[in-house]
Design a protein around this motif. Structure first.
Motif, PDB file in Angstrom:
ATOM      1  N   ALA A 163      58.541  46.602  53.416  1.00 33.17           N
ATOM      2  CA  ALA A 163      57.420  46.512  52.869  1.00 33.17           C
ATOM      3  C   ALA A 163      56.967  47.944  52.269  1.00 33.17           C
ATOM      4  N   MET A 164      56.129  47.983  51.553  1.00 31.31           N
ATOM      5  CA  MET A 164      55.308  49.100  50.960  1.00 31.31           C
ATOM      6  C   MET A 164      53.838  48.880  50.937  1.00 31.31           C
ATOM      7  N   VAL A 165      52.987  49.899  51.459  1.00 34.48           N
ATOM      8  CA  VAL A 165      51.670  49.938  51.187  1.00 34.48           C
ATOM      9  C   VAL A 165      51.060  50.575  49.898  1.00 34.48           C
ATOM     10  N   LEU A 166      50.262  49.750  49.246  1.00 32.60           N
ATOM     11  CA  LEU A 166      49.566  50.455  48.122  1.00 32.60           C
ATOM     12  C   LEU A 166      47.995  50.454  48.330  1.00 32.60           C
ATOM     13  N   ASN A 167      47.368  51.607  47.974  1.00 36.38           N
ATOM     14  CA  ASN A 167      46.253  51.722  48.055  1.00 36.38           C
ATOM     15  C   ASN A 167      45.365  52.308  46.711  1.00 36.38           C
ATOM     16  N   SER A 168      44.858  51.656  46.107  1.00 39.53           N
ATOM     17  CA  SER A 168      44.696  51.949  44.514  1.00 39.53           C
ATOM     18  C   SER A 168      43.282  51.290  44.026  1.00 39.53           C
ATOM     19  N   PRO A 169      42.292  52.197  43.805  1.00 35.79           N
ATOM     20  CA  PRO A 169      42.231  53.638  43.951  1.00 35.79           C
ATOM     21  C   PRO A 169      42.064  53.982  45.529  1.00 35.79           C
ATOM     22  N   ALA A 170      42.686  55.169  45.779  1.00 38.63           N
ATOM     23  CA  ALA A 170      42.921  55.382  47.296  1.00 38.63           C
ATOM     24  C   ALA A 170      42.075  56.240  47.986  1.00 38.63           C
ATOM     25  N   ASN A 171      41.974  55.923  49.176  1.00 40.12           N
ATOM     26  CA  ASN A 171      41.223  56.725  50.183  1.00 40.12           C
ATOM     27  C   ASN A 171      42.318  57.789  50.965  1.00 40.12           C
ATOM     28  N   ASP A 199      46.203  47.220  49.000  1.00 41.03           N
ATOM     29  CA  ASP A 199      44.823  47.318  49.473  1.00 41.03           C
ATOM     30  C   ASP A 199      43.828  47.871  48.252  1.00 41.03           C
ATOM     31  N   GLU A 200      43.176  47.033  47.880  1.00 40.36           N
ATOM     32  CA  GLU A 200      42.315  47.233  46.653  1.00 40.36           C
ATOM     33  C   GLU A 200      40.929  46.980  47.002  1.00 40.36           C
ATOM     34  N   VAL A 201      40.507  47.701  48.072  1.00 41.36           N
ATOM     35  CA  VAL A 201      38.951  47.396  48.551  1.00 41.36           C
ATOM     36  C   VAL A 201      37.903  48.301  47.564  1.00 41.36           C
ATOM     37  N   TYR A 202      38.828  49.272  46.890  1.00 43.05           N
ATOM     38  CA  TYR A 202      37.815  50.250  46.123  1.00 43.05           C
ATOM     39  C   TYR A 202      37.891  49.674  44.470  1.00 43.05           C
ATOM     40  N   LYS A 203      38.423  48.713  44.373  1.00 42.45           N
ATOM     41  CA  LYS A 203      38.810  48.317  43.063  1.00 42.45           C
ATOM     42  C   LYS A 203      37.641  48.381  41.897  1.00 42.45           C
ATOM     43  N   THR A 204      36.452  47.970  42.465  1.00 43.64           N
ATOM     44  CA  THR A 204      35.248  48.220  41.665  1.00 43.64           C
ATOM     45  C   THR A 204      34.296  49.313  41.642  1.00 43.64           C
ATOM     46  N   ILE A 205      34.979  50.426  42.358  1.00 42.72           N
ATOM     47  CA  ILE A 205      34.290  51.604  42.193  1.00 42.72           C
ATOM     48  C   ILE A 205      35.152  52.531  41.457  1.00 42.72           C
ATOM     49  N   LEU A 206      35.332  52.324  40.150  1.00 41.58           N
ATOM     50  CA  LEU A 206      36.059  53.155  39.114  1.00 41.58           C
ATOM     51  C   LEU A 206      35.503  53.741  38.204  1.00 41.58           C
ATOM     52  N   PHE A 207      35.632  54.672  37.679  1.00 41.10           N
ATOM     53  CA  PHE A 207      34.477  55.698  36.699  1.00 41.10           C
ATOM     54  C   PHE A 207      35.062  55.681  35.545  1.00 41.10           C
TER      55      PHE A 207
END
Length: 384
Positions: A163-171, A199-207
């Protein structure tokens, strides 16, 4: 009393260590936790209160309320253009963190390897170890916007990689993974039969008008991706502890079995609050607008302080600040800044061992406190 080897092998995070240290100061400005200060919308609060007052405080199905699962799947279709079956393809969890843990627990056998992009969210490594897997870290660098290269990913793949973990946008970097890179990762995942935990928990906080891009939209990837999300950041509801996973039916079925044996289900009042959030506040930009204003101020202010610099993050509410010109490593910097100016930040090594000349700032405070903090940080740099 006996303590397991597994428990002894885990390390307390420096994020929480600095947070705890900060409590000793009455006037501290605390940048440690990624915990939004923006208030949850009143309508969402009322839905939670109504659930409590009307006695909706018992258990739900292990997978969560059907009404909530339908709302999540409707949101998924609206935002990704993909269909998910609320009966089989989604599980509601106690925050995004439990979703991650259940997903790792469902997939990993001892010594299975999981690729992580660093700087990384601190709990990825710990959770994988808890599930007897092996975290394999790819280090990324500021001069490439903290993006890995395709070659780096291929170099890490072995016959034990699952597996691979992606976090985008990233912490903590705040960077969104590029579309071409996501294309390449999708090709790699299909070729090597990898599961992707996205892991897309920040997907709505994009500028800056940037639109979120997810690997799950690539050909064949819905069948091998477990998407992790939560209400915590999107709706400023961290304390409600509610998240979810969307994934292939057989995988989600097994996550639900794990859920039954860990916590039964997510809290019912929080589920009703989430229903209100997804039904009535899905298109709110209020929270993102607040953080974009703060991002713009903090990036300019930090880059105006001698010996400090940071790139402009695509999203989240974090700055990953380069402190190398100060001559201090991140532990010295964080401890001295807290002691001398009562400002708490997180040392960069929290997010990977090579980031000893970085600190993370969570700008989850109002503008008045941000301005006070910048003055204190300027004074600190002058006096070290």
């Amino acid at each position: 009393m006996k303590v397991s080897k597994k428990a002894n092998s885990l390390e307390a995070s420096l994020t929480r260590k600095l947070f705890n240290m900060a409590q000793a100061y009455d006037d501290v400005i605390d940048f440690t936790l990624g915990d939004p200060d923006v208030q949850t919308d009143t309508g969402i609060k009322e839905a939670a209160c109504d659930a409590i007052q009307s006695g909706k405080t018992r258990y739900s199905a292990n997978a969560g309320l059907m009404e909530l699962r339908k709302a999540i799947c409707d949101c998924f279709y609206k935002e990704y253009g993909l269909k998910a079956n609320p009966n089989t393809d989604v599980v509601v969890t106690v925050g995004g963190m439990e979703s991650l843990y259940l997903a790792f627990l469902t997939l990993l056998d001892p010594k299975d390897e999981v690729i992580i992009i660093s700087p990384h969210y601190v709990n990825y490594v710990q959770m994988i170890k808890m599930c007897e897997g092996v975290p394999v870290v790819i280090n990324t660098f500021e001069d490439n916007d903290f993006q890995p290269t395709t070659e780096q990913i291929l170099e890490k793949i072995t016959d034990r990689t699952v597996a691979m973990v992606l976090n985008s946008p990233a912490n903590p970097s705040g960077m969104e993974l590029g579309s071409k890179l996501l294309d390449d990762i999708a090709d790699i995942a299909n070729k090597y039969n990898l599961v992707i935990f996205s892991d897309e928990v920040y997907k709505t906080i994009l500028f800056d008008g940037k639109k979120h891009d997810s690997i799950i939209t690539r050909d064949g990837m819905q069948d091998r991706t477990v998407l992790i999300d939560s209400i915590s950041k999107r709706f400023a509801m961290t304390g409600y502890r509610l998240g979810y996973s969307i994934g292939p039916e057989d995988f989600i079925k097994n996550m639900i079995k794990m859920q039954e044996n860990i916590c039964a289900c997510a809290p019912l009042p929080s589920q009703y609050a989430a229903i209100a959030a997804y039904k009535f506040h899905l298109d709110d930009t209020r929270i993102c607008d607040v953080y974009e204003e703060r991002r713009n101020y903090m990036v300019a202010a930090i880059n105006n302080i001698p010996k400090l610099s940071c790139h402009k993050p695509d999203g989240t509410f974090y700055l990953f600040v380069n402190i190398s010109e100060t001559g201090l490593d991140c532990m010295e910097f964080a401890n001295k800044l807290l002691e001398m100016e009562h400002v708490a930040v997180v040392p960069g090594i929290t997010y990977g061992n090579i980031y000893k000349y970085y600190i993370r700032i969570a700008f989850t405070l109002d503008m008045d406190n941000l301005k006070k903090a910048i003055i204190r940080i300027e004074n600190f740099i002058k006096n070290i």
